[in-house]
Design a protein around this motif. Structure first.
Motif: not given
Length: 605
Positions: A1-4, A65, A180
């Protein structure tokens, strides 16, 4: 899952290499305790950095991130400071026992409303805190709730009854660090971004093919030894399905690792390197022009653009299509340049930029994907390749030179001390990098004033010592039209000037009389060894224009640094370099004076 991830503009992130991480970890350890840096920036994570606007160098550091802080180079102490974000403070608070401040119950809500921390709100603190230290703040339960910068020492916070304790940078309700547990590698990053890499590569290859089809000229790739030119070469090689020559000007102030990398790259593909070697031209020219500056980059003209023009004329038949690695995100100037350009300094060269719209992370992931060898200086903590004395480099990069190549740094520092002593600059002018401007910008002057330094905002160049002063102005003369009399600020080498003045017309030198006379149509120029000059002409306007051209020609003759940029531009072949200076062939010159309008570093002086 990507996150800005919201990073600061312009947004040109890049992988944190070993040297970058070493500097960051050293700064963190010095501030928050041994081994804290390795815990905040673990080796089993892909860590990204992003350049941020600052007085010198500053980079956001992204882990998992999330921005954990900023690494800032501080000019006065010539070292790095790690600035905590709230996430960084939470992670630091879990592993460090230094630079902490605890709050009294009920204080947090005032901080969240925008207040800074005053002494009455301090329940306890690290006694080792000094003024301007980065600190992390915890509530009575020990949960980190804020980060900031101390305005008092730890001892003062404990002793005083009132005062400004901490300026708050970031604050929020208590929360655990967002660690993470998953590890990652750059191979993982390449795979995760494979679709984007395919898309940007296909667009760049298409651009190369379209551009090459429009231009009937030999193809080369400008190769500086940096990441952008490497990625560009890989793209061009795929687009034209062959390995073109590389175009490289050895300025004489490249680091040996860069030279070796370029030579190894050429050897691996059996490529010719087209270009010239400047040798000691930089060190000879610096006495004429002074230190290169961001607002006075004579070095590029003398060491790169002039030799490039000569190489194109001598080795490529006078024209070439050069694919370059310039990107919009590198600077404001490059952000507004078209993708295909021509440079007046380099006649015959059409420059095209296939990766103009890539960001640095895309460049690096592409290089990683292609498994291409890159310049080892990146792993030593350098951010840009090229001339190691480039004034566009931050002071942080020049301090890297002191660490990795002390002999090169010492040579430059010695030259700067000569200059500073000659023109009355203090040591700080060298040590804090103020030499990188001819006219110091506002931020640098504010630092000068804050530190109480005696440094003027402007500095002169030796060439500026040769100035023409009009002594009598222009006055009508019934027999010979108008005349102007003036004098240069120093004596003139007439023999040298006589090699250039044929651009105006027939020139004769009388060494016995110490005079040079040039007949320019119905006008005349008489120049004396003392520096006195008389210009006569038919009208006031004619004389005014001629005196301006004459002054430029004198400077071109005396201060010529053999860059050669003007030689290939003369359609009559009247210009040449003789004994290290420009000379005019009186038989070939048509007195068109087009050369007066061509770019010349001497005019910059």
């Amino acid at each position: 899952m990507s996150r800005e991830v919201k990073i600061s503009p312009p947004g040109d992130p890049f992988p944190a290499m070993d040297g970058h991480l070493t500097r960051a970890k050293n700064a963190i350890d010095a501030q928050f305790g041994d081994e804290v840096g390795s815990k905040l920036l673990p080796s089993d994570k892909t860590i990204v950095m992003n350049k941020v606007s600052s007085l010198d160098a500053m980079y956001e550091i992204v882990v998992d991130g999330l921005i954990v802080g900023r690494l800032r180079f501080d000019i006065p102490k010539r070292g790095y400071t790690f600035l905590l974000s709230l996430e960084g403070a939470r992670r630091i608070g879990a592993v460090s026992k230094q630079k902490w401040v605890t709050l009294h119950d009920g204080v947090l809500r005032y901080l969240k409303d925008g207040a800074n921390l005053m002494v009455p709100g301090v329940a306890g603190c690290d006694s080792g805190i000094q003024v301007d230290d980065e600190v992390w703040l915890a509530n009575p339960d020990g949960a980190v709730v804020a980060s900031g910068i101390s305005r008092m020492t730890g001892e003062e916070m404990a002793k005083e009854k009132k005062g400004f304790a901490v300026k708050i940078r970031a604050v929020d309700d208590p929360a655990q660090p967002l660690d993470n547990p998953k590890t990652s590698t750059w191979e993982d990053a390449v795979e995760a971004n494979s679709n984007d890499l395919i898309a940007v590569e296909e667009e760049a290859i298409s651009f190369v093919k379209r551009t090459a089809a429009k231009q009937d000229a030999p193809i080369v790739v400008g190769f500086s030894g940096g990441k952008d030119s490497l990625a560009t070469y890989l793209v061009v090689e795929k687009a034209i399905e062959s390995s073109p020559p590389i175009f490289f000007m050895d300025t004489g102030i490249e680091l040996p690792e860069t030279i070796e990398h370029i030579q190894d790259f050429a050897k691996s593909r059996d490529l010719p390197i087209i270009g010239q070697q400047a040798g000691d031209r930089f060190w000879e020219s610096v006495d004429v022009f002074g230190p290169p500056a961001r607002d006075f980059r004579w070095c590029c003209k003398v060491l790169k653009l002039g030799p490039a023009a000569t190489s194109i004329a001598d080795e490529m038949g006078g024209e070439t299509l050069s694919f370059m690695g310039q990107r919009k995100l590198e600077s404001f100037q490059r952000s507004i340049e078209p993708r295909v350009t021509e440079n007046p300094w380099v006649p015959g060269q059409i420059s095209a930029n296939p990766i103009q719209n890539w960001n640095a992370l895309e460049v690096w992931l592409y290089i990683f994907r292609e498994k291409a060898d890159f310049n080892p200086l990146y792993n030593e903590g350098y951010h840009r390749m090229g001339c190691y004395l480039c004034p566009s480099s931050p002071l942080a990069e020049l301090e890297s030179l002191r660490e990795t190549h002390p002999e090169y740094h010492q040579k430059w520092e010695s030259k700067m001390h000569e200059w500073a002593e000659k023109y009355g600059f203090p040591d700080e002018w060298i040590e804090m990098g103020f030499w990188r401007w001819k006219k110091l910008p506002k931020g640098q002057m504010e630092l000068v004033n804050k530190l109480g330094l005696d440094i003027e905002p402007d500095r002169v160049s030796p060439g500026e010592g040769l100035e023409l002063q009009v002594t009598k102005g222009i006055a009508p003369c019934t027999k010979s039209g108008f005349s102007l009399e003036g004098a240069f600020s120093t004596g003139i080498d007439l023999n040298r000037v006589s090699k250039v003045f044929p651009i105006f017309g027939k020139t004769r030198l009388s060494e016995e009389m110490g005079a040079l006379r040039t007949k320019a149509g119905e006008n005349s120029i008489t120049l004396f060894t003392s520096g006195s000059v008389v210009v006569r002409g038919e009208s006031e306007t004619t004389v005014e224009r001629l005196i301006e051209k004459m002054e430029r020609a004198v400077k071109r003759a005396i201060f010529c640094q053999e860059c050669g940029s003007c030689v290939p531009q003369c359609e009559h072949g009247a210009l040449s370099i003789e004994t290290g200076k420009i000379s005019v062939d009186e038989e070939k010159c048509t007195n068109c004076l087009k050369c007066d309008n061509w770019p010349c570093p001497t005019y910059l002086a």
